[in-house]
Design an enzyme around this catalytic site. Structure first.
Site, PDB file in Angstrom:
ATOM      1  N   SER A   1      13.165  67.436  93.617  1.00  0.00           N
ATOM      2  CA  SER A   1      14.226  68.134  93.499  1.00  0.00           C
ATOM      3  C   SER A   1      14.551  68.623  91.921  1.00  0.00           C
ATOM      4  O   SER A   1      13.019  68.559  91.425  1.00  0.00           O
ATOM      5  CB  SER A   1      15.384  67.046  93.149  1.00  0.00           C
ATOM      6  OG  SER A   1      16.431  67.191  93.385  1.00  0.00           O
ATOM      7  N   ASN A   2      14.956  68.549  91.059  1.00  0.00           N
ATOM      8  CA  ASN A   2      15.810  68.693  89.838  1.00  0.00           C
ATOM      9  C   ASN A   2      16.746  68.046  88.824  1.00  0.00           C
ATOM     10  O   ASN A   2      17.754  67.393  89.103  1.00  0.00           O
ATOM     11  CB  ASN A   2      15.478  70.331  89.841  1.00  0.00           C
ATOM     12  CG  ASN A   2      17.104  71.281  90.567  1.00  0.00           C
ATOM     13  OD1 ASN A   2      18.777  70.590  89.363  1.00  0.00           O
ATOM     14  ND2 ASN A   2      17.151  71.442  91.230  1.00  0.00           N
ATOM     15  N   HIS A   3      16.866  68.478  88.205  1.00  0.00           N
ATOM     16  CA  HIS A   3      17.915  67.462  87.127  1.00  0.00           C
ATOM     17  C   HIS A   3      19.381  68.376  86.392  1.00  0.00           C
ATOM     18  O   HIS A   3      20.169  67.625  85.636  1.00  0.00           O
ATOM     19  CB  HIS A   3      17.943  67.250  85.374  1.00  0.00           C
ATOM     20  CG  HIS A   3      16.355  66.414  85.523  1.00  0.00           C
ATOM     21  ND1 HIS A   3      16.507  65.113  85.425  1.00  0.00           N
ATOM     22  CD2 HIS A   3      15.029  67.325  84.757  1.00  0.00           C
ATOM     23  CE1 HIS A   3      14.907  64.397  85.250  1.00  0.00           C
ATOM     24  NE2 HIS A   3      14.237  65.968  84.804  1.00  0.00           N
TER      25      HIS A   3
ATOM     26  N   ALA B   1      21.602  74.255  91.542  1.00  0.00           N
ATOM     27  CA  ALA B   1      20.334  74.453  91.397  1.00  0.00           C
ATOM     28  C   ALA B   1      19.464  73.830  92.085  1.00  0.00           C
ATOM     29  O   ALA B   1      18.617  73.044  92.746  1.00  0.00           O
ATOM     30  CB  ALA B   1      19.969  74.133  89.612  1.00  0.00           C
TER      31      ALA B   1
END
Ligand code: CTP
Ligand code: CA
Length: 222
Positions: free
Chosen positions: A33-35, A100
């Site tokens: 995943s991402n932030h 995102a």
């Protein structure tokens, strides 16, 4: 339309917004995943509802309350976000892709927890579908707005995404500046459309959201 109060600016408009990260499973207990915090997309949803729009908020896994007056659809993966987006896109006046989205997912998701083995591990990834480009291609009457997270050559990369994805507008932010990047409380944008551009100065995500929605409103009701 100058006499309209901000509360009425988007009344009667249907707006769908994607927000947050997507999460791509590797096995039953792990993911890529991402932030992304979802704050910008949730701020857009809250402001659009306050301006009178009928809002569908398609959210990846985030830790945020549903803004007042918004219909929320929770998803996990990019494929689920695409399915939720396509289910509502053609009936929207505006679609804003603020999520995102993970660019890649595992080619094969292990059905059991992967066991630790040698000193190195390679995981094969395959590209995810481009949600906003698919929405733009399938919903000709919908005004489609993307975001572009860039760390360099912001205008050049944003304008090429605007064209390549068939968008009507793109809001670029420089994520190399940590005060306005992923997970920050503030944002600052440069917004591009085919024959114009406008800077939105650093401010809270709520204030930036209101200004972006006003720009969108100007473009859909010239
Ligand atoms: N986006 C999308 N589906 C994807 C990837 C991105 O809908 N699979 C959308 C994002 O929600 C955003 C826009 O496309 O509105 C731009 O995302 P960004 O990550 O900046 O661009 P990419 O096209 O993925 O290019 P890159 O990450 O290589 O810069
Ligand atoms: Ca990307």
């Amino acid at each position: 339309q100058d006499f309209l109060l901000p509360e009425q600016l988007l009344s009667g408009k249907k707006i769908a917004i994607t927000a947050g990260p997507t999460r791509e499973a590797l096995d039953p207990v792990r993911y890529i995943s991402n932030h992304s915090s979802g704050k910008m997309g949730f701020a857009l949803a809250a402001e659009a509802a306050r301006m009178g729009a009928e809002v569908t908020l398609i959210s990846g896994p985030v830790n945020l309350p549903t803004p007042a007056g918004c219909q929320r659809v929770d998803v996990t993966s990019a494929q689920q976000m695409l399915d939720a987006a396509l289910a509502v896109a053609t009936e929207q006046d505006v679609f804003i892709g603020c999520a995102a989205v993970a660019d890649y997912r595992a080619a094969n998701v292990a059905s059991q927890k992967m066991k630790k083995q040698g000193e190195q591990l390679s995981i094969e990834l395959v590209k995810n579908p481009d949600i906003i480009a698919t929405v733009a291609a399938q919903s000709e009457a919908t005004f489609v707005v993307g975001f572009a997270a860039e760390t360099q050559q912001v205008e050049q990369y944003a304008r090429s995404k605007l064209a390549a994805k068939g968008l009507d507008m793109i809001a670029a932010n420089d994520v190399s500046n940590s005060s306005i990047g992923f997970n920050a409380d503030d944002n600052a944008l440069t917004v591009f459309w085919p024959n114009g551009q406008q800077a939105i100065a650093q401010a809270s995500k709520q204030q930036v959201a209101a200004q972006l929605l006003q720009l969108i409103q100007q473009q859909i009701q010239p």
